[in-house]
Design an enzyme around this catalytic site. Structure first.
Site, short mmCIF file in Angstrom:
data_model
loop_
_atom_site.label_atom_id
_atom_site.label_comp_id
_atom_site.label_asym_id
_atom_site.label_seq_id
_atom_site.Cartn_x
_atom_site.Cartn_y
_atom_site.Cartn_z
N SER A 51 0.74 -1.20 -0.13
CA SER A 51 0.02 -0.05 -0.11
C SER A 51 0.70 1.36 -0.02
O SER A 51 0.28 2.41 -0.33
CB SER A 51 -0.92 0.04 1.29
OG SER A 51 -0.09 -0.16 2.52
N ASP A 334 -3.67 7.55 8.49
CA ASP A 334 -4.35 6.58 9.15
C ASP A 334 -3.54 5.97 10.24
O ASP A 334 -2.53 6.25 10.46
CB ASP A 334 -5.31 5.70 8.27
CG ASP A 334 -4.42 4.76 7.16
OD1 ASP A 334 -3.07 4.73 7.53
OD2 ASP A 334 -4.87 4.30 6.24
N HIS A 337 -0.16 4.46 7.38
CA HIS A 337 0.03 5.15 6.11
C HIS A 337 0.39 6.72 6.42
O HIS A 337 -0.55 7.49 7.06
CB HIS A 337 -1.07 4.97 5.05
CG HIS A 337 -1.40 3.61 4.94
ND1 HIS A 337 -2.55 3.14 5.31
CD2 HIS A 337 -0.60 2.75 4.27
CE1 HIS A 337 -2.65 1.81 4.73
NE2 HIS A 337 -1.25 1.73 4.34
#
Ligand SMILES: *[C@@H]1O[C@H](CO)[C@@H](O)[C@H](O)[C@H]1NC(C)=O
Ligand SMILES: *[C@@H]1O[C@H](CO)[C@@H](O)[C@H](O)[C@H]1NC(C)=O
Ligand SMILES: *[C@@H]1O[C@H](CO)[C@@H](O)[C@H](O)[C@H]1NC(C)=O
Length: 357
Positions: A51, A334, A337
């Site tokens: 990610s 978050d 990240h």
């Protein structure tokens, strides 16, 4: 038992760092690289991993990257990036003067020829070098996709590969998966070794497919991530987790050194020091654009109530998360990240990447 293993790892780390402090064989390489530095202008970027690098490969509605408020800063709506805006891949592409490469998942819509423009992003959020979240492709499978474009479809030629750079992001999903599946702390150290060994196998394969320069990320200071600092109201990093991270990063460094000695004349791998960059920001040693992140450990977006996270809604569609007002003042977006601003600051601190182009 956990304590025992951690202590063992820690003393090993100390031991190792005593040895590695001496004899730097790096001088020769540095000199060599000074000469090459301004000659290499990649025409394509190939991206593998998770990610931190995914720019829209997971298009399922249930993916966090496809939910509000992901993408709110850029491009203004959720399109699969795991941040409020741009991520590592976007900054890397911009730095080498390329447009962010097209996600592999959209190939049927845009056509394979588009991959010849600025490269391909094969990274899928949530993946690791080993299997994590079925059915997402692990890194081996991502490299299979690349190999197929090179040798099967022959879309990408030798010249394409040789004038390219690869970015490999392995940010720790293997470990989250390990802890979710197996609480055995004894198995952890061998597992870290096997993760790093698999990263090395992957780097070798990418080099073997003709890519001349490969940037691989080290692990960030996971113990400082909101997912672990929430219990201390985002005030304190978990040092035992960070010492495990440093063990991974040490093995990676040794592995890359060895690989570069073996492949002196074909490909060159360098490490992106995510740990050092994130730490310098978190500890306030590094400022960005004269700004600073006032509470660097606190995420901009987080769930309210247990079981909810950034982007969560309850059964009635009510938002179950808090979103900060000033996204530019937050380093973390978050629980794991960075924000776009966070990535910008971190990228400015990625000396190895900046020095190679
Ligand atoms: C990656 O995924 C493929 C396909 O599911 C699987 O066959 C392979 O064993 C996996 N590789 C690793 C290193 O876990
Ligand atoms: C957990 O790890 C231990 C030690 O490596 C191993 O013996 C065991 O098979 C693992 N269990 C599972 C469910 O993977
Ligand atoms: C750090 O994390 C470990 C593993 O999750 C946990 O057992 C430990 O209690 C944490 N330490 C602190 C100081 O929070």
């Amino acid at each position: 038992m956990m304590d025992f293993v951690l202590r063992l790892l820690f003393s090993l780390l100390l031991l190792i760092s005593l040895f590695s402090g001496r004899g730097s064989a790096g001088g020769v390489y540095n000199h060599h690289h000074q000469q090459l530095r301004h000659r290499f202008r990649p025409t394509k970027l190939f991206v593998f991993g998770d990610s931190y690098a995914d720019t829209g490969n997971i298009l399922f509605p249930i993916s966090p990257g496809m939910q509000f408020p992901y993408g709110i800063t850029f491009p203004g709506k959720p399109i699969g990036r795991f941040s409020d805006g741009r991520v590592l891949t976007d900054f890397a592409a911009r730095h080498v003067g390329l447009k962010s490469p097209i996600p592999f998942s959209v190939r049927n819509r845009v056509g394979l020829r588009r991959f010849k423009e600025t490269g391909v992003n094969f990274a899928f959020g949530g993946t690791g070098v080993f299997d994590t979240e079925y059915p997402l492709p692990n890194m081996t499978t991502q490299i299979d996709f690349f190999q197929h474009l090179r040798q099967g479809d022959s879309i990408l030629t030798n010249t394409d590969a040789q004038s390219s750079v690869a970015l490999v992001s392995a940010s720790g999903n293997d470990y989250s998966f390990y802890f979710a599946m197996n609480t055995s702390r004894q198995g952890l150290k061998p597992f870290i070794i096997s993760v790093v060994n698999q990263i090395m196998v992957n780097l070798k394969r990418i080099g073997g497919l003709g890519v001349k320069k490969i940037a691989v990320t080290g692990l960030g200071p996971l113990g400082c991530f909101p997912v672990f600092t929430a219990p201390s109201s985002y005030k304190q990093c978990n040092e035992s987790i960070n010492s495990l991270v440093q063990f991974h990063n040490f093995l990676l460094k040794e592995g890359v050194k060895k690989l570069n000695q073996e492949t002196k004349h074909s490909s060159k791998v360098f490490i992106v020091d995510v740990y050092g960059a994130f730490m310098s920001i978190i500890q306030g040693r590094k400022r960005y654009n004269n700004g600073e992140f006032k509470t660097p450990l606190k995420p901009c977006c987080y769930g309210v109530g247990s079981g909810f996270s950034c982007g969560s809604v309850d059964g009635e569609g009510k938002q179950m998360f808090v979103l900060c007002e000033d996204r530019k003042a937050a380093f973390f977006w978050d629980s794991v990240h960075p924000t776009q601003q966070g990535w910008a600051a971190a990228f400015a601190a990625f000396k190895s990447f900046r020095n190679h182009f």
